[in-house]
Write an enzyme that holds these catalytic residues in place. Structure first.
Site, PDB file in Angstrom:
ATOM      1  N   GLY A 126       0.831  -1.198   0.000  1.00  0.00           N
ATOM      2  CA  GLY A 126       0.000   0.000   0.000  1.00  0.00           C
ATOM      3  C   GLY A 126       0.866   1.249   0.000  1.00  0.00           C
ATOM      4  O   GLY A 126       2.014   1.225  -0.466  1.00  0.00           O
ATOM      5  N   ASN A 127       0.338   2.313   0.594  1.00  0.00           N
ATOM      6  CA  ASN A 127       1.011   3.612   0.521  1.00  0.00           C
ATOM      7  C   ASN A 127       2.436   3.643   1.067  1.00  0.00           C
ATOM      8  O   ASN A 127       3.355   4.069   0.371  1.00  0.00           O
ATOM      9  CB  ASN A 127       0.158   4.659   1.253  1.00  0.00           C
ATOM     10  CG  ASN A 127      -0.755   5.364   0.273  1.00  0.00           C
ATOM     11  OD1 ASN A 127      -0.388   5.570  -0.876  1.00  0.00           O
ATOM     12  ND2 ASN A 127      -1.939   5.725   0.708  1.00  0.00           N
ATOM     13  N   THR A 149      -4.596  -2.875  -1.168  1.00  0.00           N
ATOM     14  CA  THR A 149      -5.100  -2.270   0.063  1.00  0.00           C
ATOM     15  C   THR A 149      -6.627  -2.250   0.068  1.00  0.00           C
ATOM     16  O   THR A 149      -7.255  -1.954  -0.950  1.00  0.00           O
ATOM     17  CB  THR A 149      -4.589  -0.831   0.307  1.00  0.00           C
ATOM     18  OG1 THR A 149      -5.340  -0.256   1.382  1.00  0.00           O
ATOM     19  CG2 THR A 149      -4.734   0.070  -0.893  1.00  0.00           C
ATOM     20  N   ASP A 151      -8.076  -0.097   1.639  1.00  0.00           N
ATOM     21  CA  ASP A 151      -8.415   1.323   1.789  1.00  0.00           C
ATOM     22  C   ASP A 151      -8.665   2.012   0.439  1.00  0.00           C
ATOM     23  O   ASP A 151      -9.285   3.076   0.398  1.00  0.00           O
ATOM     24  CB  ASP A 151      -7.285   2.067   2.510  1.00  0.00           C
ATOM     25  CG  ASP A 151      -6.970   1.463   3.874  1.00  0.00           C
ATOM     26  OD1 ASP A 151      -7.851   0.793   4.437  1.00  0.00           O
ATOM     27  OD2 ASP A 151      -5.847   1.668   4.365  1.00  0.00           O
ATOM     28  N   GLU A 246     -13.254   4.887  10.218  1.00  0.00           N
ATOM     29  CA  GLU A 246     -12.411   4.968  11.420  1.00  0.00           C
ATOM     30  C   GLU A 246     -11.709   6.324  11.523  1.00  0.00           C
ATOM     31  O   GLU A 246     -11.354   6.765  12.611  1.00  0.00           O
ATOM     32  CB  GLU A 246     -11.378   3.833  11.434  1.00  0.00           C
ATOM     33  CG  GLU A 246     -10.419   3.847  10.255  1.00  0.00           C
ATOM     34  CD  GLU A 246      -9.417   2.701  10.263  1.00  0.00           C
ATOM     35  OE1 GLU A 246      -9.331   1.994  11.280  1.00  0.00           O
ATOM     36  OE2 GLU A 246      -8.731   2.514   9.245  1.00  0.00           O
ATOM     37  N   ARG A 290     -25.768   2.120  19.718  1.00  0.00           N
ATOM     38  CA  ARG A 290     -24.990   0.885  19.786  1.00  0.00           C
ATOM     39  C   ARG A 290     -23.880   0.952  18.723  1.00  0.00           C
ATOM     40  O   ARG A 290     -24.107   1.433  17.610  1.00  0.00           O
ATOM     41  CB  ARG A 290     -25.855  -0.342  19.478  1.00  0.00           C
ATOM     42  CG  ARG A 290     -26.838  -0.670  20.582  1.00  0.00           C
ATOM     43  CD  ARG A 290     -26.121  -1.232  21.818  1.00  0.00           C
ATOM     44  NE  ARG A 290     -27.058  -1.660  22.836  1.00  0.00           N
ATOM     45  CZ  ARG A 290     -27.618  -0.873  23.749  1.00  0.00           C
ATOM     46  NH1 ARG A 290     -27.345   0.430  23.759  1.00  0.00           N
ATOM     47  NH2 ARG A 290     -28.452  -1.349  24.637  1.00  0.00           N
ATOM     48  N   GLN A 298     -12.697  -7.263   8.100  1.00  0.00           N
ATOM     49  CA  GLN A 298     -12.802  -6.665   6.759  1.00  0.00           C
ATOM     50  C   GLN A 298     -11.632  -7.040   5.847  1.00  0.00           C
ATOM     51  O   GLN A 298     -11.718  -6.935   4.634  1.00  0.00           O
ATOM     52  CB  GLN A 298     -12.886  -5.129   6.873  1.00  0.00           C
ATOM     53  CG  GLN A 298     -14.162  -4.654   7.528  1.00  0.00           C
ATOM     54  CD  GLN A 298     -14.058  -3.238   8.060  1.00  0.00           C
ATOM     55  OE1 GLN A 298     -14.420  -2.300   7.372  1.00  0.00           O
ATOM     56  NE2 GLN A 298     -13.560  -3.078   9.275  1.00  0.00           N
ATOM     57  N   ARG A 299     -10.524  -7.415   6.470  1.00  0.00           N
ATOM     58  CA  ARG A 299      -9.342  -7.782   5.672  1.00  0.00           C
ATOM     59  C   ARG A 299      -9.203  -9.284   5.508  1.00  0.00           C
ATOM     60  O   ARG A 299      -8.269  -9.768   4.875  1.00  0.00           O
ATOM     61  CB  ARG A 299      -8.090  -7.272   6.389  1.00  0.00           C
ATOM     62  CG  ARG A 299      -7.646  -5.951   5.903  1.00  0.00           C
ATOM     63  CD  ARG A 299      -6.519  -5.323   6.615  1.00  0.00           C
ATOM     64  NE  ARG A 299      -5.548  -6.116   7.302  1.00  0.00           N
ATOM     65  CZ  ARG A 299      -4.686  -5.585   8.177  1.00  0.00           C
ATOM     66  NH1 ARG A 299      -4.722  -4.303   8.446  1.00  0.00           N
ATOM     67  NH2 ARG A 299      -3.790  -6.329   8.765  1.00  0.00           N
TER      68      ARG A 299
HETATM   69  O1  F6P Z   1      -4.293  -0.180   5.544  1.00  0.00           O
HETATM   70  C1  F6P Z   1      -5.160  -1.228   5.802  1.00  0.00           C
HETATM   71  C2  F6P Z   1      -5.714  -1.121   7.189  1.00  0.00           C
HETATM   72  O2  F6P Z   1      -6.555  -2.229   7.406  1.00  0.00           O
HETATM   73  C3  F6P Z   1      -6.432   0.186   7.511  1.00  0.00           C
HETATM   74  O3  F6P Z   1      -7.743   0.202   6.999  1.00  0.00           O
HETATM   75  C4  F6P Z   1      -6.352   0.206   9.005  1.00  0.00           C
HETATM   76  O4  F6P Z   1      -6.395   1.529   9.474  1.00  0.00           O
HETATM   77  C5  F6P Z   1      -5.011  -0.409   9.278  1.00  0.00           C
HETATM   78  O5  F6P Z   1      -4.681  -1.173   8.136  1.00  0.00           O
HETATM   79  C6  F6P Z   1      -4.957  -1.309  10.479  1.00  0.00           C
HETATM   80  O6  F6P Z   1      -3.632  -1.649  10.664  1.00  0.00           O
HETATM   81  P1  F6P Z   1      -3.108  -2.839  11.578  1.00  0.00           P
HETATM   82  O7  F6P Z   1      -3.492  -4.121  10.931  1.00  0.00           O
HETATM   83  O8  F6P Z   1      -1.650  -2.637  11.619  1.00  0.00           O
HETATM   84  O9  F6P Z   1      -3.786  -2.683  12.895  1.00  0.00           O
END
Ligand code: F6P
Length: 372
Positions: A126-127, A149, A151, A246, A290, A298-299
């Site tokens: 990613g970035n 990513t 994101d 977030e 709530r 999500q990942r």
């Molecule tokens: O860059 C991907 C991401 O999942 C972001 O959406 C999130 O802010 C961050 O990584 C979370 O990072 P880590 O897995 O290091 O907690």
């Protein structure tokens, strides 16, 4: 016939093509599919190819931890989440900080690259990972990158793999909240990832039918949110669903300096954005709130078909660039087509949601409150 030398020579068995590969930063779906795309394409077109996989991203390159990978290593991984190589966070800002033994990280990476006699290093990241890839390129290494990513915030590509899979999971989370929300008179906030950008929240919010969508690019006013909730209550709706990124931030917070904001966050001590917004809503409206934070779910899991195809296409294109000896690019999507983008155009830039984007406007036309 390929015009470039590597392919022709490798076919004749004269030279060995050596390619390094690593996955860096937070993982995402379809990393394995992308690596498979690069590897299978190289193995099928080139007789003498060796692929070296570095363990845990740049850490493996620094420490010289790698494995020689066979064609078989890339079988059966198309639909597997995560990364078969492992990943780690190696922030770019610490690249200049020496290792415990005093050695320089960049020098160590160059040393490993040269020791294996690589022709090219393929970085899936990613970035932050792109900044390091660019640094390595500026230090004389042949580098290609692939945009991964959830994101979707990498510059110069319309989409990165992982994003669509994460959108599906986030949408499913909102769908699930809908059924319970309909049974209670409450405000539900679902906090979604996306780091400093709102791509994931905007797309999942629309796909999941959220009533309010809060993204970092559009600082929210708590008054506007309260009004939107009141409008729903007046129209007879029992619940309100908020998809909040977030990185969502209020208009008041947006006026603070970085330092002031950091201090305020420390004093408030909320676990995350949704809890902060929830407390603000409860205070303003008296409504019961709530919070749901799907987090790393999500990942996780298998990539959706879209991401499998995208990652494969990008991987195959990267292999083609390697065979053509074209380095210093990220393989991305522009105008819906695969393209090679100079790494220097990508590194250090973040693709934010344009507040005038058609999707943002359409969300407003649908009656969704964007928080302002
Ligand atoms: O860059 C991907 C991401 O999942 C972001 O959406 C999130 O802010 C961050 O990584 C979370 O990072 P880590 O897995 O290091 O907690």
């Amino acid at each position: 016939m390929y015009v470039k030398n590597i392919w022709v020579s490798a076919q004749k068995g004269r030279i060995m093509l050596r390619v390094g590969m690593l996955t860096s930063g937070g993982d995402c779906q379809a990393l394995n599919a992308a690596m498979r795309g690069v590897a299978k394409s190289l193995f099928s077109q080139c007789k003498n190819v060796e692929i070296y996989g570095f363990i845990d991203g740049y850490r493996g390159l620094i420490k010289g931890e790698y494995k020689l990978m066979k064609n078989d290593d890339f079988s059966g991984i198309l639909n597997k989440g995560g990364t078969i190589l492992g990943s780690s966070r190696m922030p770019f800002k610490y690249m200049g900080v020496p290792l415990e033994d005093g050695s320089d990280k960049v020098e160590r990476m160059i040393k490993t690259y040269k020791k294996i006699n690589l022709d090219c290093l393929v970085v899936l990241g990613g970035n932050g990972s792109h900044k390091t890839a660019n640094l390595l390129m500026n230090n004389g290494l042949n580098v290609l990158t692939l945009p991964k990513t959830i994101d979707n915030d990498l510059a110069e590509t319309e989409i990165s793999f992982g994003f669509q899979s994460a959108v599906d999971i986030a949408t499913n989370a909102i769908d699930c909240i809908h059924t319970t929300a309909a049974s209670h008179s409450r405000v539900f906030i679902i906090e979604l990832m996306g780091h400093k950008t709102g791509w994931l929240t905007l797309h999942a919010g629309i796909a999941g039918g959220a009533d309010i969508i809060l993204i970092p690019e559009i600082p929210y006013s708590i008054d506007s949110i309260a009004k939107a909730i009141a409008r729903r209550t007046e129209s007879g709706k029992r619940f309100t669903i908020i998809a909040a990124a977030e990185g969502a931030i209020s208009d008041e917070e947006a006026r603070l300096t970085k330092k002031e904001l950091k201090q305020r966050r420390k004093i408030e001590n909320y676990p995350s954005a949704a809890y902060r917004i929830g407390a603000q809503i409860e205070e303003k409206t008296g409504q019961e709130v709530r919070v749901t934070v799907p987090g790393h779910v999500q990942r996780g899991g298998a990539p959706v078909a879209y991401d499998r195809v995208l990652a494969t296409r990008l991987g195959v294109k990267a292999a083609q660039l390697i065979l053509n000896k074209e380095y210093g690019y990220m393989v991305g999507i522009k105008n819906n087509k695969i393209d090679k983008i100079p790494l220097s155009d990508v590194a250090g830039k973040t693709k934010m949601v344009d507040v005038d984007d058609e999707l943002v406007q359409q969300a407003r036309q649908l009656g969704i409150c964007l928080g302002n």
